[in-house]
Each structure stands twice: as C-alpha cells, then as structure tokens.
Design an enzyme around this catalytic site. Structure first.
Site, short mmCIF file in Angstrom:
data_model
loop_
_atom_site.label_atom_id
_atom_site.label_comp_id
_atom_site.label_asym_id
_atom_site.label_seq_id
_atom_site.Cartn_x
_atom_site.Cartn_y
_atom_site.Cartn_z
CG ASP A 144 5.74 13.63 -18.07
OD1 ASP A 144 6.63 12.77 -18.24
OD2 ASP A 144 5.48 14.16 -16.98
NE ARG A 200 7.39 -14.28 4.57
CZ ARG A 200 8.54 -13.83 5.03
NH1 ARG A 200 9.66 -14.43 4.67
NH2 ARG A 200 8.57 -12.79 5.81
CE LYS A 223 14.83 -7.26 12.38
NZ LYS A 223 13.51 -6.73 12.06
CB SER A 279 12.06 -15.63 7.71
OG SER A 279 12.36 -16.66 8.61
CG LEU A 280 16.94 -13.50 5.43
CD1 LEU A 280 17.49 -12.13 5.04
CD2 LEU A 280 17.80 -14.60 4.81
CD GLU A 289 20.78 -7.84 -2.15
OE1 GLU A 289 19.68 -8.08 -1.61
OE2 GLU A 289 21.18 -8.42 -3.16
CE LYS A 316 15.26 -7.92 7.73
NZ LYS A 316 13.94 -7.91 7.21
S1 IVH Z 1 16.92 -12.24 0.79
C1 IVH Z 1 15.50 -16.93 1.89
N1 IVH Z 1 17.23 -9.66 0.51
O1 IVH Z 1 13.53 -9.72 4.80
C2 IVH Z 1 15.12 -15.50 2.12
N2 IVH Z 1 15.41 -10.41 1.85
O2 IVH Z 1 13.80 -11.04 7.37
C3 IVH Z 1 16.03 -14.62 1.33
N3 IVH Z 1 14.02 -8.61 2.76
O3 IVH Z 1 11.96 -12.72 3.92
C4 IVH Z 1 15.65 -13.22 1.48
N4 IVH Z 1 15.15 -6.95 1.87
O4 IVH Z 1 11.07 -10.47 2.86
C5 IVH Z 1 16.50 -10.63 1.08
N5 IVH Z 1 17.64 -7.39 0.15
C6 IVH Z 1 16.90 -8.37 0.71
C7 IVH Z 1 15.76 -8.10 1.49
C8 IVH Z 1 15.06 -9.16 2.07
C9 IVH Z 1 14.11 -7.29 2.62
C10 IVH Z 1 12.99 -9.32 3.56
C11 IVH Z 1 12.47 -10.59 2.92
C12 IVH Z 1 12.87 -11.68 3.87
C13 IVH Z 1 12.95 -10.94 5.15
C14 IVH Z 1 13.81 -11.69 6.15
#
Ligand code: IVH
Length: 401
Positions: free
Chosen positions: A11, A114, A313, A60-61, A91, A93
């Site tokens: 540091d 977004r 979820k 979104s997913l 991965e 979320k």
């Molecule tokens: S992939 C086409 N990977 O969750 C969208 N999303 O509920 C592909 N999120 O909009 C998103 N961790 O904001 C992806 N490892 C991850 C994520 C992730 C959090 C969020 C993201 C997405 C939302 C969907």
C-alpha cells in the site's frame, strides 16, 4: 488489489506512486488522460443522465423456483437442438443492478444501466468510481501499426476495437452493513436492502458521493467484441469468455459449474446454495446458461428472454416464531407502519425480533393476531416480513387485531 485481493505492491509503495502521479498531473495538466487513476472520481455533479440506446437489448431471464421446471427447461432446449450434446454453465445470480460497459479502442467509453432494456442511463462517471472496473484494456488499446489509420485529415480512426460487456453492480454485504451503521450513527433512516441501495447509488448525480458507496461489479456477459488484432481469437463459449474477461482484469463470478445433464445442473444449484452465503455479495439464485455461443445462437430468443438460459431462484429463508405485540412505527414523513414484535428467532444469519406488517390492510388480509405463531421471511430485504399465520397453532379466544 481490487479484483483478486492479491496486491502486487505494498500500500505504501502504491500511495507513493499515486502521489507522484498527482504531482505530475498538477504540474502538467495536459498529460492527464481520462483513464488516469486520478480520474475515477470525476469533477462536477451532473445535471441529468444522458440516455443511451443499447447495442443489443438488455433482456431478462425466465425464472423458476422449481427444480422440475429446470428439468423441463433442459428438455425444451434439447428439443430445439436435437441430437446435440448440451453443455451448461451454472453461475451465481448476483442480486444487483444490471450494467453494460462499453470500451472503445480500449478505453471505458460508456457505462449504462438497463433502463427499459432498450435504452438506459449513462452512468459512466459513477461506474468509474468502482476500482475493480478497468478504465483501460491494453489488449484493445494498442492497435497494430500497419492497420492504424494514418490519413492526416481524418478525425475518426477507421479501425476501432470495441468491447461491450454486461454484468451486475452490487453493494457488498459488509459495505451495506457499514453504510447502515453510518446512517444509524447519523440518526438517519437505514436502507432496506442492498440491491435497492445499489440502484439508488447509481442514480446519484454527484460521483463524489457515489465514490463513498462500497459498490463493486461482477461481469458475466458479452454484447460485442471486435478487435482488429487478428491473432486474438474471440471467445466461443461462456467458459472462454469468463477466462478472457478475467485475464483482461474484470471481476468474474466467484464460482461456476460446468454441467452436462439436468442431474448435474440440479447438483450444481444445490452446491451453490450451500456456499453462496459466504460470498461478499447477495445472490438470489443460480443462472443456468448454455456454454457454447454457437448453440445459443441456434436456440435463439423469445421477445423477452433468451431460450438458452434460465434463472433458478432460491426460496427465501423462513422461520416460525410467536408474535408478542404489534407496535406502530412513525416514519420521517409521518407514514405509519405496523411492526411485529417477535419472540427473537434466528433467520438467515441474524436474530430477528421485529418484522414489518406493511399496513392495516395486510394485517386484515393475513388475519394476524397478537399471540399468533407466524412465519417470517427475509427475501433480499434486510427488514424481515411476516408472511403468514399458522392458524392451527392459534390459541383459543385470540381476538382479531
Ligand atoms: S445472464 C439475456 N448471468 O439477472 C440476459 N444474468 O433475472 C442474460 N443476473 O438481467 C443475463 N447474475 O441482470 C446473467 N450470472 C448472471 C447473472 C445475471 C445476475 C441478472 C441480470 C439479468 C437478471 C435476470
């Protein structure tokens, strides 16, 4: 230091170099570049955020709480890609705010929220305050000499390298606790949850205030990559992308799982659930995605979401306890909120003695009565809520509130 927590110099040495840089920039202001570490905290507060149209929509997913639906999803994708071997990545979320980062010729050019998915806000000045976000990517800066545009009269270089990545901005759990401790000490209201506070932080117009918020970012997606350097192969899968992002200096997901079947996906989802509480950020699920970008392209999109990914979820943690009393909390604006005074119970890492009952209508709808046994839940919210009454455990003669 900021990405892997593995400093390469002390540091003290870092500070010495940083101060030398500040001195040099003071004496030679013409040498200050936008990607200088001194430029992380920008100048004046903004008047408003400029709108940014996304290159690719930020979708979104589809999500589910059911493992059976994960199996149905795998069957659905297999139907779309008959006879293909499916290869998946799981991965964490991250429970944060979606972000798009665009680098032009290796320099961070635009960071955008977004918004409605098509158009977001330009929050570049705020995102620059996050130390783990690289301001410059050497690999994308140094264009090969032969391909450089040398014509004197042209302002815009012909060859441009572009990298647009997507990720999630969050407040660390520890950072959020600290922020709330500061709020409490200052006699201010505490923030309800880390996600909304992260979102609120990004909407602040003064980057100097944002710089004090312990924000960080995880990058997991790609919108565009164009690098005129032909010797560098573009990633063809999620695993290659994450490796590449990591070597470019981005912070990538804490842990990922590669899976070849629905059973392996379920195992990965359960394995993530066992360790996610130890992560520095909040997670609310697992994201399942096809590894191969070629397969993703064949699977395609619906109007709202990709067909090649899904979010699983985790159910919020719940606990059973006794409702001792209902008190009324008066907010700063005069709003009245009924509060459940509970027999203390351990829930998702903390002891809970109070929970919100939202309002009188909710009390009536759930028919919550003092003396009842209730279920409390923490759903990303730091302040727990009373979900329902276990009517079968109601003491005889208990009166409606
Ligand atoms: S992939 C086409 N990977 O969750 C969208 N999303 O509920 C592909 N999120 O909009 C998103 N961790 O904001 C992806 N490892 C991850 C994520 C992730 C959090 C969020 C993201 C997405 C939302 C969907």
């Amino acid at each position: 230091y900021y990405v892997e927590a593995k400093p390469t110099i002390s540091d003290r040495d870092y500070d010495a170099l940083y101060h030398e840089l500040l001195d040099l920039e003071k004496n030679f202001p013409e040498l200050v570049t936008p990607d200088s570490p001194s430029q992380r905290v920008g100048g004046e507060p903004l008047k408003a955020f400029k709108p940014v149209k996304h290159l690719l929509p930020m979708l979104s997913l589809d999500n589910t709480y059911s493992q059976d639906e994960v199996r149905d999803f795998v069957k659905r994708v297999q139907k779309l890609l008959p006879d293909e071997k499916l290869d998946w990545v799981v991965e964490p979320k991250v429970d944060g705010v979606a972000m798009s980062l665009r680098y032009e010729n290796g320099k961070l050019a635009v960071a955008a929220t977004r918004g409605n998915g098509i158009e977001g806000d330009d929050v570049t000045a705020n995102i620059k305050t996050i130390h783990s976000v690289p301001l410059s990517l050497t690999e994308f800066t140094e264009l090969p000499k032969s391909k450089k545009n040398n014509s004197e009269d042209s302002v815009h270089p012909v060859l441009k390298s572009i990298l647009e990545v997507r990720g999630e901005v969050y407040l660390t759990k520890a950072g959020f606790e600290k922020l709330n401790a500061e709020q409490r000490a200052a006699g201010e209201e505490v923030y309800a949850n880390a996600r909304n506070t992260a979102a609120g932080s990004l909407k602040l117009l003064d980057p100097k205030i944002v710089a004090k918020r312990p924000l960080d970012v995880v990058i997991y997606g790609l919108a565009q990559i164009e690098n005129p350097k032909s010797e560098i192969r573009n990633p063809k899968s999620q695993i290659e992308l994450l490796d590449r992002l990591k070597s470019l200096g981005f912070k990538t997901p804490e842990k990922i799982w590669r899976c070849r079947s629905a059973d392996e996906l379920i195992d990965a989802i359960n394995a993530l659930d066992k360790i996610r509480k130890k992560f520095s950020y909040e997670t609310d699920g697992a994201v399942i995605k096809l590894n191969s970008f070629a397969q993703r392209e064949r699977a395609g999109f619906t109007a709202k979401a990709p067909r090649w990914a899904m979010a699983y979820k985790y159910a919020p943690e719940q606990a059973e306890t006794k409702l001792r009393d209902i008190t009324i909390q008066v907010g700063r604006t005069g709003a009245l909120t009924p509060v459940a005074e509970l027999e203390p119970v351990f829930l998702a890492g903390t002891t809970v003695a109070r929970a919100t009952l939202h309002n009188a209508d909710e009390i009536a709808r759930k028919d919550v009565r003092i003396g009842d046994t209730v279920l409390v839940e923490k759903a990303g919210e730091i302040i727990p809520a009373v979900v329902s009454v276990l009517v079968e455990k109601r003491p005889a003669g208990n009166q409606p509130y």
